[in-house]
Write a protein that holds these residues in place. Structure first.
Motif, PDB file in Angstrom:
ATOM      1  N   PRO A 159      33.620   7.052  -6.851  1.00 19.22           N
ATOM      2  CA  PRO A 159      33.759   8.512  -6.809  1.00 19.22           C
ATOM      3  C   PRO A 159      33.733   9.088  -5.398  1.00 19.22           C
ATOM      4  CG  PRO A 159      31.583   7.903  -7.621  1.00 19.22           C
ATOM      5  CD  PRO A 159      32.397   6.647  -7.573  1.00 19.22           C
ATOM      6  N   ILE A 160      33.050   8.411  -4.474  1.00 24.98           N
ATOM      7  CA  ILE A 160      33.012   8.881  -3.078  1.00 24.98           C
ATOM      8  C   ILE A 160      34.401   8.755  -2.455  1.00 24.98           C
ATOM      9  CG2 ILE A 160      31.989   8.517  -0.812  1.00 24.98           C
ATOM     10  CD1 ILE A 160      29.510   7.400  -2.257  1.00 24.98           C
ATOM     11  N   ILE A 161      35.029   7.611  -2.667  1.00 21.23           N
ATOM     12  CA  ILE A 161      36.399   7.414  -2.175  1.00 21.23           C
ATOM     13  C   ILE A 161      37.354   8.369  -2.877  1.00 21.23           C
ATOM     14  CG2 ILE A 161      38.308   5.772  -2.042  1.00 21.23           C
ATOM     15  CD1 ILE A 161      36.063   5.200  -0.075  1.00 21.23           C
ATOM     16  N   GLY A 162      37.095   8.614  -4.166  1.00 26.21           N
ATOM     17  CA  GLY A 162      37.926   9.567  -4.909  1.00 26.21           C
ATOM     18  C   GLY A 162      37.840  10.966  -4.322  1.00 26.21           C
ATOM     19  N   ARG A 163      36.677  11.317  -3.812  1.00 29.00           N
ATOM     20  CA  ARG A 163      36.491  12.613  -3.174  1.00 29.00           C
ATOM     21  C   ARG A 163      37.239  12.683  -1.844  1.00 29.00           C
ATOM     22  NH1 ARG A 163      35.902  17.961  -3.624  1.00 29.00           N
ATOM     23  NH2 ARG A 163      34.915  18.855  -1.761  1.00 29.00           N
ATOM     24  N   VAL A 164      37.126  11.616  -1.046  1.00 26.27           N
ATOM     25  CA  VAL A 164      37.724  11.599   0.287  1.00 26.27           C
ATOM     26  C   VAL A 164      39.250  11.633   0.220  1.00 26.27           C
ATOM     27  CG1 VAL A 164      38.019  10.222   2.381  1.00 26.27           C
ATOM     28  CG2 VAL A 164      35.757  10.411   1.322  1.00 26.27           C
ATOM     29  N   PHE A 165      39.830  10.829  -0.662  1.00 27.61           N
ATOM     30  CA  PHE A 165      41.287  10.683  -0.692  1.00 27.61           C
ATOM     31  C   PHE A 165      41.980  11.551  -1.747  1.00 27.61           C
ATOM     32  CE2 PHE A 165      39.956   6.805   1.442  1.00 27.61           C
ATOM     33  CZ  PHE A 165      40.902   6.689   2.449  1.00 27.61           C
ATOM     34  N   PHE A 166      41.273  11.892  -2.831  1.00 31.90           N
ATOM     35  CA  PHE A 166      41.934  12.584  -3.935  1.00 31.90           C
ATOM     36  C   PHE A 166      41.238  13.901  -4.313  1.00 31.90           C
ATOM     37  CE2 PHE A 166      42.509   7.967  -4.439  1.00 31.90           C
ATOM     38  CZ  PHE A 166      43.873   7.898  -4.253  1.00 31.90           C
ATOM     39  N   LYS A 167      40.262  14.312  -3.501  1.00 30.96           N
ATOM     40  CA  LYS A 167      39.580  15.591  -3.674  1.00 30.96           C
ATOM     41  C   LYS A 167      38.941  15.740  -5.050  1.00 30.96           C
ATOM     42  CE  LYS A 167      42.563  17.943  -0.322  1.00 30.96           C
ATOM     43  NZ  LYS A 167      43.478  19.080  -0.050  1.00 30.96           N
ATOM     44  N   GLU A 168      38.410  14.654  -5.563  1.00 34.37           N
ATOM     45  CA  GLU A 168      37.713  14.699  -6.848  1.00 34.37           C
ATOM     46  C   GLU A 168      36.236  15.020  -6.620  1.00 34.37           C
ATOM     47  OE1 GLU A 168      38.282  10.998  -8.807  1.00 34.37           O
ATOM     48  OE2 GLU A 168      40.356  11.449  -9.379  1.00 34.37           O
ATOM     49  N   ALA A 169      35.635  15.659  -7.591  1.00 33.29           N
ATOM     50  CA  ALA A 169      34.212  15.987  -7.493  1.00 33.29           C
ATOM     51  C   ALA A 169      33.369  14.720  -7.644  1.00 33.29           C
ATOM     52  CB  ALA A 169      33.836  16.994  -8.577  1.00 33.29           C
ATOM     53  N   ILE A 170      32.295  14.661  -6.880  1.00 32.70           N
ATOM     54  CA  ILE A 170      31.374  13.528  -6.985  1.00 32.70           C
ATOM     55  C   ILE A 170      30.327  13.851  -8.050  1.00 32.70           C
ATOM     56  CG2 ILE A 170      29.661  12.115  -5.787  1.00 32.70           C
ATOM     57  CD1 ILE A 170      31.127  12.652  -3.206  1.00 32.70           C
ATOM     58  N   PRO A 171      30.193  13.015  -9.085  1.00 33.24           N
ATOM     59  CA  PRO A 171      29.205  13.286 -10.142  1.00 33.24           C
ATOM     60  C   PRO A 171      27.780  13.285  -9.598  1.00 33.24           C
ATOM     61  CG  PRO A 171      30.772  11.577 -10.810  1.00 33.24           C
ATOM     62  CD  PRO A 171      30.969  11.797  -9.343  1.00 33.24           C
ATOM     63  N   LEU A 172      26.917  14.035 -10.270  1.00 34.27           N
ATOM     64  CA  LEU A 172      25.506  14.086  -9.877  1.00 34.27           C
ATOM     65  C   LEU A 172      24.877  12.700  -9.900  1.00 34.27           C
ATOM     66  CD1 LEU A 172      22.906  15.648  -9.204  1.00 34.27           C
ATOM     67  CD2 LEU A 172      22.588  16.011 -11.676  1.00 34.27           C
ATOM     68  N   ASN A 173      25.254  11.875 -10.886  1.00 35.97           N
ATOM     69  CA  ASN A 173      24.683  10.532 -10.991  1.00 35.97           C
ATOM     70  C   ASN A 173      24.910   9.716  -9.721  1.00 35.97           C
ATOM     71  OD1 ASN A 173      23.960  11.190 -13.566  1.00 35.97           O
ATOM     72  ND2 ASN A 173      25.555  10.009 -14.577  1.00 35.97           N
ATOM     73  N   THR A 174      26.064   9.902  -9.086  1.00 40.65           N
ATOM     74  CA  THR A 174      26.364   9.157  -7.865  1.00 40.65           C
ATOM     75  C   THR A 174      25.448   9.590  -6.735  1.00 40.65           C
ATOM     76  OG1 THR A 174      28.686   8.873  -8.518  1.00 40.65           O
ATOM     77  CG2 THR A 174      28.159   8.622  -6.178  1.00 40.65           C
ATOM     78  N   TRP A 175      25.220  10.914  -6.607  1.00 31.91           N
ATOM     79  CA  TRP A 175      24.306  11.413  -5.578  1.00 31.91           C
ATOM     80  C   TRP A 175      22.899  10.860  -5.785  1.00 31.91           C
ATOM     81  CZ3 TRP A 175      26.380  13.168  -1.446  1.00 31.91           C
ATOM     82  CH2 TRP A 175      27.568  13.940  -1.479  1.00 31.91           C
ATOM     83  N   LEU A 176      22.483  10.764  -7.049  1.00 27.64           N
ATOM     84  CA  LEU A 176      21.144  10.240  -7.352  1.00 27.64           C
ATOM     85  C   LEU A 176      21.059   8.743  -7.084  1.00 27.64           C
ATOM     86  CD1 LEU A 176      20.403  12.133 -10.703  1.00 27.64           C
ATOM     87  CD2 LEU A 176      19.511  12.659  -8.427  1.00 27.64           C
ATOM     88  N   ALA A 177      22.182   8.043  -7.262  1.00 27.35           N
ATOM     89  CA  ALA A 177      22.185   6.588  -7.088  1.00 27.35           C
ATOM     90  C   ALA A 177      22.226   6.176  -5.626  1.00 27.35           C
ATOM     91  CB  ALA A 177      23.384   5.988  -7.834  1.00 27.35           C
ATOM     92  N   MET A 178      22.820   6.997  -4.794  1.00 24.48           N
ATOM     93  CA  MET A 178      23.036   6.626  -3.395  1.00 24.48           C
ATOM     94  C   MET A 178      21.747   6.293  -2.630  1.00 24.48           C
ATOM     95  SD  MET A 178      26.167   9.157  -2.312  1.00 24.48           S
ATOM     96  CE  MET A 178      25.901   8.901  -0.553  1.00 24.48           C
ATOM     97  N   PRO A 179      20.644   7.063  -2.772  1.00 24.96           N
ATOM     98  CA  PRO A 179      19.426   6.687  -2.039  1.00 24.96           C
ATOM     99  C   PRO A 179      18.917   5.303  -2.403  1.00 24.96           C
ATOM    100  CG  PRO A 179      19.267   8.935  -2.853  1.00 24.96           C
ATOM    101  CD  PRO A 179      20.473   8.346  -3.495  1.00 24.96           C
ATOM    102  N   PHE A 180      19.007   4.941  -3.686  1.00 25.61           N
ATOM    103  CA  PHE A 180      18.563   3.608  -4.109  1.00 25.61           C
ATOM    104  C   PHE A 180      19.430   2.526  -3.463  1.00 25.61           C
ATOM    105  CE2 PHE A 180      16.795   6.328  -7.343  1.00 25.61           C
ATOM    106  CZ  PHE A 180      15.585   5.733  -7.667  1.00 25.61           C
ATOM    107  N   ALA A 181      20.749   2.780  -3.411  1.00 23.62           N
ATOM    108  CA  ALA A 181      21.663   1.805  -2.801  1.00 23.62           C
ATOM    109  C   ALA A 181      21.384   1.646  -1.311  1.00 23.62           C
ATOM    110  CB  ALA A 181      23.110   2.247  -3.031  1.00 23.62           C
ATOM    111  N   ILE A 182      21.163   2.769  -0.626  1.00 24.48           N
ATOM    112  CA  ILE A 182      20.916   2.731   0.821  1.00 24.48           C
ATOM    113  C   ILE A 182      19.596   2.026   1.141  1.00 24.48           C
ATOM    114  CG2 ILE A 182      20.454   4.156   2.853  1.00 24.48           C
ATOM    115  CD1 ILE A 182      22.390   6.231   1.623  1.00 24.48           C
ATOM    116  N   ILE A 183      18.558   2.363   0.377  1.00 21.45           N
ATOM    117  CA  ILE A 183      17.259   1.711   0.596  1.00 21.45           C
ATOM    118  C   ILE A 183      17.357   0.226   0.263  1.00 21.45           C
ATOM    119  CG2 ILE A 183      14.840   1.639  -0.113  1.00 21.45           C
ATOM    120  CD1 ILE A 183      15.051   4.655  -0.685  1.00 21.45           C
ATOM    121  N   GLY A 184      18.124  -0.099  -0.798  1.00 19.69           N
ATOM    122  CA  GLY A 184      18.326  -1.501  -1.158  1.00 19.69           C
ATOM    123  C   GLY A 184      18.986  -2.278  -0.034  1.00 19.69           C
TER     124      GLY A 184
END
Length: 315
Positions: free
Chosen positions: A109-134
């Protein structure tokens, strides 16, 4: 009692994740004995040739415009797979590599936002901190610096996310508004034809890169029969058979829980790597991989809840 189409689809997708995980093992064995890009070129050429036998009729119906769309998707996928296989060849830990590569799911969804102007779901925003800390925990063993293999795998995950966006658009109907205000519909491309051509283009991309960057003579001069086995398994089982089963499973129902099931791939890979290569994880690697897996589940939270409700109703 006969299984429903949805249940059949889910079971087949579990098989798909196992085949994909096995592909990590087959590929690792192969790249230990030959240049990684050359391996990918042979693997995808064999797989596309096999799928072409199945998709022969669909391939003859493609227009030049559809062929161009397939080539574009294949080019992106080829770059992603090139980074992936070089990262795998450099990686000291297959299980960890699988979790890093799985981050492509969150990046979609992040790439979809950058290239296709799609909205990023809330779930993705919530998941990102876990991925970064991981990822931070995975870097602890190298004094908070990423190894080249980790960076290559992370790069492959990002480009894979772009591939997924392009592939989804190629496999589904699209509409566009022309300058005069009229709309034109672009019909979906046959999934089997799309997959066949994409794999063929990956073979071309990796083959050209290998031709310019890797020595071929030592591989063919000292070719071992077991290497042919790993190449064959990778091409036939983990690529061609995997995509055939995945395509069939997804055709059975639109209500499959595939988006949840597919996140099992890094789990199976880590288990197989532990059994096959006797790998073990340090505490920081284990925490990092668990956090990344949590990020995958959070990213698919709605689908996870739906699956749990489905299971509770069946119980």
């Amino acid at each position: 009692m006969a299984l429903s189409n949805a249940a059949k689809s889910d079971l087949l997708l579990v098989v798909v994740t196992l085949l994909a995980a096995a592909g990590w093992i087959f590929s690792r064995e192969a790249v230990l004995a030959m240049p990684p890009l050359l391996f990918m070129a042979i693997r995808f050429l064999l797989a596309s040739a096999l799928l072409a036998c199945v998709a022969r009729k669909q391939l003859t119906l493609l227009s030049q415009r559809e062929l161009a769309r397939c080539a574009r998707v294949g080019l992106v996928f080829g770059i992603a797979m090139s980074l992936w296989v070089v990262g795998l060849a450099k990686s000291a830990h297959v299980g960890e590599a699988a979790f890093i590569a799985s981050l492509g799911i969150i990046m979609v969804p992040i790439i979809g936002r950058v290239f296709f102007k799609e909205a990023i779901p809330l779930n993705t925003w919530l998941a990102m901190p876990f991925a970064i800390i991981g990822l931070a925990f995975l870097s602890l063993s190298n004094e908070l610096r990423f190894e080249s293999a980790q960076l290559l795998l992370l790069g492959s995950a990002a480009i894979f996310a772009l591939y997924f966006n392009l592939n989804t658009r190629a496999a589904n109907n699209q509409s566009a508004t022309l300058a005069d205000g009229s709309r034109i519909d672009t019909p979906r491309i046959s999934v089997m034809a799309l997959t066949t051509l994409v794999l063929f283009v990956v073979a071309l991309v990796t083959g050209l890169l290998s031709l310019t960057m890797e020595p071929w003579q030592p591989t063919f001069k000292n070719f071992q029969p077991m290497l042919a086995v790993w190449i064959g398994f990778s091409a036939l089982i983990s690529t061609a058979l995997r995509f055939l089963i995945q395509t069939y499973a997804q055709s059975l129902t639109e209500n499959s829980h595939g988006v949840v099931i597919m996140v099992l791939e890094p789990i199976w890979t880590a288990i197989l790597a532990t059994i096959w290569f006797m790998e073990s994880m340090s505490s920081s690697q284990l925490v990092g991989c668990l956090l990344i897996f949590m990020s995958l589940l959070i990213n698919r939270f709605k689908a996870v809840v739906k699956l749990l409700k489905h299971v509770s109703r069946k119980a």
